[in-house]
Design a protein around this motif. Sequence first.
Motif, short mmCIF file in Angstrom:
data_model
loop_
_atom_site.label_atom_id
_atom_site.label_comp_id
_atom_site.label_asym_id
_atom_site.label_seq_id
_atom_site.Cartn_x
_atom_site.Cartn_y
_atom_site.Cartn_z
N ALA A 71 0.84 -1.19 0.00
CA ALA A 71 0.00 0.00 0.00
C ALA A 71 0.88 1.25 0.00
N TRP A 72 1.94 1.20 0.81
CA TRP A 72 2.80 2.38 0.92
C TRP A 72 3.55 2.64 -0.38
N SER A 74 3.04 1.49 -3.47
CA SER A 74 2.23 1.81 -4.66
C SER A 74 1.66 3.21 -4.54
N GLY A 75 1.35 3.61 -3.30
CA GLY A 75 0.90 4.99 -3.08
C GLY A 75 2.01 5.97 -3.39
N THR A 78 2.57 7.22 -6.82
CA THR A 78 1.65 8.25 -7.32
C THR A 78 1.70 9.51 -6.46
N ASP A 80 1.38 9.64 -3.20
CA ASP A 80 0.56 9.54 -1.99
C ASP A 80 1.34 8.78 -0.92
N GLY A 82 0.58 8.65 2.32
CA GLY A 82 -0.20 8.49 3.54
C GLY A 82 -0.37 9.82 4.24
N ARG A 83 -0.92 9.76 5.46
CA ARG A 83 -1.16 11.00 6.19
C ARG A 83 -0.25 11.09 7.40
N PRO A 92 -1.94 15.19 4.36
CA PRO A 92 -1.26 14.22 3.50
C PRO A 92 0.24 14.51 3.44
N GLY A 94 2.29 13.59 1.21
CA GLY A 94 2.68 13.96 -0.15
C GLY A 94 2.67 15.47 -0.36
#
Lengths: 319, 280
Positions: A71-72, A74-75, A78, A80, A82-83, A92, A94
Amino acid sequence: MGSTTLRRGLRRAGILLLTLVTGALLVFLAMKAAPGDPALSALGENARPELVAAFRRDHGLDLPLWQQFWAWISGALTGDFGRSLTLAGGVPVGSLIANRLPVTAFIGLYALLLAAAISLVAGTIAALQRGKAADTALTSLAVLGVSMPDFWLGYVLVFFLALNFPIFPSYGFVSPVDSFTGALLSGFLPALAIAAPMAAVFARVLRAALLDVMHRPYVQVARSIGHSGKFVFVHTILRNALIPYVTIIGLQVRYLLGGVVVIERVFGIPGLGSLMVDGAFGRDYPVIQACALTFLVIVLMTNLAVDLLCTRLDPKARA
Amino acid sequence: MRRMLRLLAGARTLSLGLLITLVVLFGILVGPWITPFSATEMDFINVLTPPDGTHWLGTDSFGRDVLSRVLSGGQISFLISAVGVLSGAAIGTTLGMHAAWRGGNQEALLMAFCDLLFAFPSFVLALFMMVVLGFGMHNVMIAIALAYLPIFARLARNLTRTMMHEPFVQAARLMGQRPARILVFEILPNIFSTLLVQASVGIAFGIVMEAGLSFLGLGVQPPTPSLGVILADGREYFQRAPWVLTLTGVVVSVALLGLNLLGDGLRDLTDPRLRKAAGP
C-alpha cells in the motif's frame, strides 16, 4: 551507437529502480522494527483501547506487513505517502513533501553554486600559484574550512554578518515562490554556511586535478602549437580537470543534504530537513519514511546526472 | 628532489596535525581532572560571566565553567565518534575484504547493499537510525558506525582487489595458507595505512555528526555534556552570552583541524595517488 546505448540505459534504469525499491523496503522494515507503537505516541500513552484500534484501522496498521508495504510503495509512486500522524491533524505527507521540497532544492542548489564558484576561483589560483604564498594561504584555509561544523559556522555568520548588515535576515526564510530576491538574500547566510566546508573540499580536488593535468604531454603539445596560455588553460587544462571536479561535486551532494538538514533547523527554514527533524521528534513514521525516500531519490538522481555529465565531458567514455 | 620536498611537506602537515591532536587528546583525557572546576557543578553567583582569568571560556547559564564542560564533552564526543567509526571500519573492512576474496554473487550482493546504504546522505541515515533506535549516546555510536560501514567496505574491497594478484599474495596462496590468514597477515598490513587515513578523517566527521545530532536534540541527551549538547546550550542564550557557542565551536574546529591535518599528512606520506579521493 544505438542499441548498445539503449541497452546500457535500460540496464541503468533497471538498477536504479531496484535500488529504489530495496531502499524503500529497508526504510519500511527498519521503521516497523522501531520500538514504540505509533498509535500510542500519536494518541498518548493512556488512550482508550477502542480509539487505538480505530487509529490503527484508519492508518492501515492492522494489515499484514507485506500489504502495508505494498500500500505504501504503490501509493508513493503516485505521490501519496499516507497521512501525517502528528502534524496538523493528519495532512497528506505527499503535499507536505511537495511544499517543502522546492525550499530544500533552492537552498541546496544555492549552496552548491556558491561552493562551486568559490572553489573554482580558489582552486585555480592555488594551482597557478603553486608553492607560493597564495597557494599556502588558500590550502590552509581549505583545511580550516573542512574542520568547522557547518551549523556552528551558520551561527557565527549570523552573529557577525546579520547583525552588522541588516540586508541578510538572521532568521526565517522568504520562499523563492513569493520573492526570488528575498529568497536569495534570506538564503544567503544558510547557503554560505553549508557551502564553506564543501568549497574547501572542491577547491582541494580542483587544485590537485589542475596540477595533475598541467604537465601532461597534450598540454605541452597545445602550447607548442602556439595557442595562448589562456586558451590552453581554458580548453585543455581546465577541460580535463573538470572530470574529477564534477565527480567530487556529485559525491558531496550526500554531504550537502546532511548539512541542509541541520542548517534548515538552525535558520528556521521550512524545508525537507526541518520536516524530517519534526517527524523524528514526533515519531511520525509516514513523514520520516517519505523524507528518507525523497533524500534517497535525490542522491540517486544526482549520481545519474553526474555520470551522464562525465560521459559528455570525457570523449573516451563516450565511444 | 621533488619527492623529497613533497615528503617533507607531508611530514610538516603530519607533525602539525599530530601535535594538535596530541594536545587535544591530552586536554580531553587529563583536562577534566586538572581543571579547578567541575563540568556539572552549578554556581549561581557566576552565571554567564564572560571569559576571564578564572573562567577561560566564561560560564554558562547555570554558572558551570565552559572550559571544563568542553573538555569533558570532548571526551564523550571523541569516544562516541571513535567507537562509532572504528566499529564501522572493522565491520566494513571485514565485509569488503571478504567480498573481494570471494568474488562472484556474494561480492555483487554485498557491494550492492553498501551502495544502497551509501546512497542515503550520512546525516539523514544517522537521523533515521536515531528514530529507529531511540535517542541517546550508544545509539549515536551505532548510527555513526552504520554511516561509515559502506565507506570502509568499498575502500577495503577495492584495495584488496588491487593486492590480490601481487606476487607475495600468490606466493602465500601457493604455500597453501588459509584465506583468512592471507587476508589478515598478507593483505591487511598493506592496505592498513590507507584505512587509517580514512579513519582519522572519519573520526573528525563523526564528531561533527554527533555534534549535529545532539545540537538538534536527537543525539546525546542533556545532563551528559557532549560537544553537541554544549553547543545547543550555547544557542539558547546566544544573544546574551555569545562566547559559549562561539568559543566552544572554535575549540571543536581546532580539534577537527588537527585530525584532518593528521589525515592529510598520513595520506601524503603513504599514498600520493589517493589524494584525489578526498572528502568526508
